[in-house]
Design a protein around this motif. Structure first.
Motif, PDB file in Angstrom:
ATOM      1  N   ARG A 144       4.539 -73.913 -38.568  1.00  0.00           N
ATOM      2  CA  ARG A 144       4.948 -74.880 -39.580  1.00  0.00           C
ATOM      3  C   ARG A 144       5.586 -74.182 -40.772  1.00  0.00           C
ATOM      4  N   ASN A 145       6.651 -74.805 -41.323  1.00  0.00           N
ATOM      5  CA  ASN A 145       7.284 -74.361 -42.579  1.00  0.00           C
ATOM      6  C   ASN A 145       7.840 -72.939 -42.506  1.00  0.00           C
ATOM      7  N   SER A 146       8.101 -72.436 -41.325  1.00  0.00           N
ATOM      8  CA  SER A 146       8.603 -71.063 -41.238  1.00  0.00           C
ATOM      9  C   SER A 146       9.278 -70.854 -39.891  1.00  0.00           C
ATOM     10  N   VAL A 147      10.096 -69.794 -39.851  1.00  0.00           N
ATOM     11  CA  VAL A 147      10.769 -69.384 -38.616  1.00  0.00           C
ATOM     12  C   VAL A 147      10.560 -67.882 -38.458  1.00  0.00           C
ATOM     13  N   LEU A 148      10.070 -67.472 -37.295  1.00  0.00           N
ATOM     14  CA  LEU A 148       9.872 -66.050 -37.009  1.00  0.00           C
ATOM     15  C   LEU A 148      11.147 -65.479 -36.388  1.00  0.00           C
ATOM     16  N   PHE A 149      11.612 -64.335 -36.939  1.00  0.00           N
ATOM     17  CA  PHE A 149      12.822 -63.682 -36.447  1.00  0.00           C
ATOM     18  C   PHE A 149      12.455 -62.374 -35.739  1.00  0.00           C
ATOM     19  N   PRO A 150      13.294 -61.954 -34.794  1.00  0.00           N
ATOM     20  CA  PRO A 150      13.127 -60.597 -34.258  1.00  0.00           C
ATOM     21  C   PRO A 150      13.258 -59.570 -35.390  1.00  0.00           C
ATOM     22  N   MET A 151      12.683 -58.415 -35.169  1.00  0.00           N
ATOM     23  CA  MET A 151      12.724 -57.320 -36.152  1.00  0.00           C
ATOM     24  C   MET A 151      11.816 -57.565 -37.352  1.00  0.00           C
ATOM     25  N   SER A 152      10.936 -58.583 -37.279  1.00  0.00           N
ATOM     26  CA  SER A 152      10.058 -58.851 -38.419  1.00  0.00           C
ATOM     27  C   SER A 152       8.606 -58.835 -37.968  1.00  0.00           C
ATOM     28  N   VAL A 153       7.737 -58.396 -38.859  1.00  0.00           N
ATOM     29  CA  VAL A 153       6.296 -58.375 -38.624  1.00  0.00           C
ATOM     30  C   VAL A 153       5.650 -59.219 -39.717  1.00  0.00           C
ATOM     31  N   VAL A 154       5.004 -60.324 -39.318  1.00  0.00           N
ATOM     32  CA  VAL A 154       4.454 -61.253 -40.306  1.00  0.00           C
ATOM     33  C   VAL A 154       3.052 -61.669 -39.892  1.00  0.00           C
ATOM     34  N   PRO A 155       2.159 -61.909 -40.892  1.00  0.00           N
ATOM     35  CA  PRO A 155       0.840 -62.481 -40.601  1.00  0.00           C
ATOM     36  C   PRO A 155       0.923 -64.010 -40.641  1.00  0.00           C
ATOM     37  N   ILE A 156       0.198 -64.663 -39.747  1.00  0.00           N
ATOM     38  CA  ILE A 156       0.212 -66.127 -39.660  1.00  0.00           C
ATOM     39  C   ILE A 156      -1.232 -66.601 -39.618  1.00  0.00           C
ATOM     40  N   ASN A 157      -1.558 -67.596 -40.463  1.00  0.00           N
ATOM     41  CA  ASN A 157      -2.884 -68.199 -40.443  1.00  0.00           C
ATOM     42  C   ASN A 157      -2.922 -69.298 -39.392  1.00  0.00           C
ATOM     43  N   VAL A 158      -3.945 -69.285 -38.553  1.00  0.00           N
ATOM     44  CA  VAL A 158      -4.083 -70.230 -37.449  1.00  0.00           C
ATOM     45  C   VAL A 158      -5.361 -71.015 -37.657  1.00  0.00           C
TER      46      VAL A 158
END
Length: 794
Positions: A19-33
């Motif tokens: 929700r409210n975001s888009v994950l791109f290649p080459m990126s490392v992000v934390p996501i709350n589930v």
């Protein structure tokens, strides 16, 4: 969940909606589930190494449990780097984007989403084609980073480490905020398999952000220049003060420096600052004992004290406005509804401008206090400007400084008093403005109330523009007819009607009695008001459309109790019932109009509107031997005199149908008298009442005392529309009249009358005079010549 095979094969993989975001290649992000399906997916992946998951962005963020129709078809294949348990059903998952994929077939939703996917390889263009656009994107992004000082310095070096155009575009897009690019825009970038198209989309977002940052930087540069000038002047002033202190002359400059410091703190605009500096320079060269010194100092103090930039935050809450109005005022539903609409318009418009409201109604109905309630609901400061009796234009625009004792106009004075640039200012009694040789203050108000002009209002005393566009102007009046047409055209009129007897009783119980007890230091145990006690005050001690007189009478009863308490009656427990009220207030001042009326031929009851609401109009007619003259008395205006002539002429034209001698007026004189006729505002509406009075006299039949008539008549007998019907009906109800004769054209106006009043009144709607006598006269007219039924009772 294992490593996939060749890139073009379909693979079955678990899907994690985002929700409210888009994950791109080459990126490392934390996501709350935290959603149930996502939690089950993370718990299954937690024990696996190098587990892969497909991340798809949701189309709408408010969807709690999305299906495949609620997510985009193109997403990012990601590796689960780390899973951190935050609570019983809450995890933080660190994902590393690997590449793009497209959903080819939805498999299942439970226990978590699964789909067959196909990896999407990049379509690269020629090296020469990509080199230019990539270099341009890199430079634009580097400039954005330079104009964003809050970002870490290491961010720019990351751009140099990524050489390929596709990963570079993904890296930049992954750092876009919601303000820079919405989810749909970022999704379009993710779906761009062509590297050239992807770089172009990212370049468009970066260019837009760069233009915005350049504009902000230019504004900041101007502010820094002004601040540096101010700081330089401040440093020089401090050095000068130190030198003067060494010379023992510091006291001579204290007042000028104090004014200069106040000017600096006031944050005045550039034009006003230039004028203030010039006046301060003149002040420095003057002797403090001179008269010009005091005039100049007073002028500079006015510049320093005006709220050039001080504002209060708006509370644009429509429900709060309605709540404040209900707390402060009883009834007035139509007025409250219009004020709520006004607040809603101001909330939706960006410039916060709206129509200027003009409250018109009799005294004591709460017009001025409505403005105070609006200010409280909006969170703005409140100011009141009394315009009654103002006859000098300079009261609005101010006096020029060449005059002794000159001051700014009332508008500027009110702004200084409230200390805010955006208050609510009530122009009270705007209908009582006058005009003489000193000018017309109503004309001066035209600029003040015009939104297209008042952003640069120039007061004669100040001589510099002041912005009035943020001020909310309201106006009150008793009579809209005395307001000049050009001024009235700039305002939206809202009629504030008089109160019914029930309204007055409720207002007294809810507002007036508690207020007067509090102001006189009494408690409800020491003095309590009964319903009959309040009713006798309303019926026999006040005669008004508002409640101002009623509040005074309640205050008189409270003062009597306060005197007894002060005399030592500590166990005071008075009850303000009918005998107690009569003992304190004395003889009854008013009686019902019906009780005052003499039941005799030649007397009829009408209705009129005055400057303080509606009223009863008694018309008396008598005859005497004479030569056919008609005398009209009662301080009547010309229109009412013409209405009397029209009524007599119509009776003469219908003499044969009434059974009268056609020459009945030849040997007698008629005298029409209207007590209190000078207070009537709509004189034409008395024509029908005069006809009834004349016909009653000549026929020798009494007019009913419980019936009131009002309408304008023509020589053909048609009854025309009248004005201010609501005020007249309320006046009849207050007087105890329960039967009315009104023009048929005024039936729509009765919808504005409170339902509780209409339930007690019988209205006869007529369009011709021939329909009236049978309803008004106390007995039927004997059949005469002509149509025998024209005056028969219906």
């Amino acid at each position: 969940m294992s490593e996939p095979g060749s890139p073009r094969e379909l693979e079955r993989i678990a899907v994690l909606p985002l929700r409210n975001s888009v994950l791109f290649p080459m990126s490392v992000v934390p996501i709350n589930v935290g959603r149930p399906r996502s939690v089950r997916l993370v718990e299954q992946l937690a024990g696996q190494e190098r587990a892969l998951v497909g991340v798809l962005a949701q189309r709408k963020a408010d969807t709690v449990e999305p299906t495949f129709e609620d997510v985009y078809e193109v997403g990012t294949l990601a590796r689960v780097v780390k899973v951190i348990r935050l609570g019983p059903s809450n995890y933080s998952v660190v994902l590393n984007g690997l590449g793009r994929f497209a959903v080819r077939q939805a498999v299942s939703l439970e226990p978590f989403m699964q789909a067959d996917i196909e990896r999407l390889p990049e379509r690269r263009g020629t090296q020469d084609e990509l080199a230019d656009v990539t270099a341009r994107l890199r430079e634009s992004t580097r400039e954005v980073l330079s104009l964003t000082p809050e970002l870490p310095k290491e961010t720019a070096s990351i751009l140099d480490n990524v050489r390929e155009p596709g990963p570079l575009a993904d890296l930049i897009a992954s750092n876009f905020s919601d303000e820079q690019a919405k989810v749909a825009d970022r999704q379009r970038i993710l779906e761009a398999v062509s590297v050239a198209d992807r770089v172009g989309l990212v370049q468009a977002v970066v260019t837009k952000q760069l233009q915005l940052l350049r504009a902000k930087d230019a504004i900041a540069e101007e502010i820094r220049d002004e601040m540096s000038m101010s700081q330089r002047e401040f440093v020089l002033r401090e050095q000068m003060r130190t030198i003067l202190e060494e010379l023992g002359e510091a006291g001579e400059e204290d007042e000028v420096d104090s004014l200069r410091a106040r000017i600096m703190r006031a944050d005045v605009p550039r034009e006003a600052m230039e004028v203030a500096r010039k006046q301060l320079s003149r002040l420095r060269a003057m002797a403090p004992q001179s008269a010009e010194y005091n005039v100049t100092r007073n002028y500079v103090e006015w510049i320093a004290d005006l709220p050039w930039s001080r504002t209060t935050p708006d509370q644009n809450d429509v429900k709060g406005v309605a709540r404040c109005l209900d707390e402060d005022h009883h009834g007035l539903d139509s007025v409250k509804r219009r004020i709520v609409e006004y607040s809603a318009i101001r909330q939706l418009r960006r410039d916060k401008r709206g129509p200027i409201l003009l409250f018109v109604g009799p005294p004591g109905v709460g017009k001025t206090s409505l403005g105070r309630s609006i200010a409280r609901a909006m969170g703005r400061r409140y100011g009141r400007i009394a315009l009654g009796g103002v006859r000098d234009e300079a009261e609005i625009r101010g006096h020029r400084r060449t005059y002794v004792g000159a001051l700014p106009g009332r508008i500027i004075q009110a702004l200084k008093k409230v200390g805010s640039k955006n208050p609510v200012l009530v122009l009270d009694e705007i209908d009582k403005l006058g005009a003489d040789v000193r000018g017309d203050p109503a004309s001066a108000l035209l600029e003040v109330l015009d939104p297209a002009q008042n952003d640069s209002f120039v007061d004669h005393f100040m001589g510099i523009p002041f912005d009035l566009s943020q001020v909310v102007f309201l106006a009150t009046a008793n009579d809209k007819g005395t307001i000049p047409a050009a001024l009235r055209d700039r305002m939206e009129l809202i009629d504030v009607p008089g109160y019914t007897r029930t309204d007055k009783l409720n207002i007294a119980q809810q507002f007036l009695v508690p207020k007067q007890l509090r102001e006189h230091g009494l408690t409800e145990q020491q003095l309590s008001f009964t319903r009959p006690g309040l009713e006798i005050m309303i019926d026999y001690y006040t005669r008004e459309a508002g409640v101002r007189g009623l509040e005074r009478e309640i205050g008189s009863v409270c003062r009597d109790a306060a005197v007894k308490l002060a005399e030592g009656q500590q166990d005071l427990a008075l009850v303000a019932n009918e005998p107690h009220v009569e003992a304190v207030l004395g003889t009854r001042r008013y009686h019902l109009e019906l009780a005052e009326r003499d039941a005799a031929p030649g007397v009829a009851t009408g209705l009129c509107a005055t400057g303080v609401g509606g009223d009863i109009l008694l018309i008396e007619v008598t005859r005497m031997p004479g030569k056919g003259d008609i005398h009209v008395t009662g301080n009547m205006r010309k229109i009412m005199q013409e209405s009397a002539a029209t009524a007599v002429s119509y009776v003469r034209s219908r003499a044969d149908r009434l059974g009268l001698d056609p020459l009945w007026l030849k040997s007698i004189d008629l005298h029409l008298h209207v007590p209190r006729g000078g207070s009537a505002r709509d004189a034409a509406g008395a024509g029908l009442t005069m006809f009834v009075a004349v016909a009653s006299l000549l026929l020798g039949i009494e007019a009913r005392t419980d019936v009131a008539v009002s309408g304008e008549i023509t020589l053909r007998g048609r009854i025309l529309r009248i004005g201010e019907v609501k005020a007249k009906v309320l006046a009849a109800h207050r007087a105890g009249i329960r039967r009315l004769v009104l023009p048929k054209q005024n039936l729509p106006d009765l919808e504005e009358v409170p339902a509780e009043v209409m339930a007690e009144i019988d209205v006869k709607a007529v369009s011709h005079v021939d329909e009236v006598l049978g309803f008004v006269l106390s007995q039927d007219v004997p059949p005469r010549r002509g149509d025998p039924q024209w005056v028969a009772r219906p």
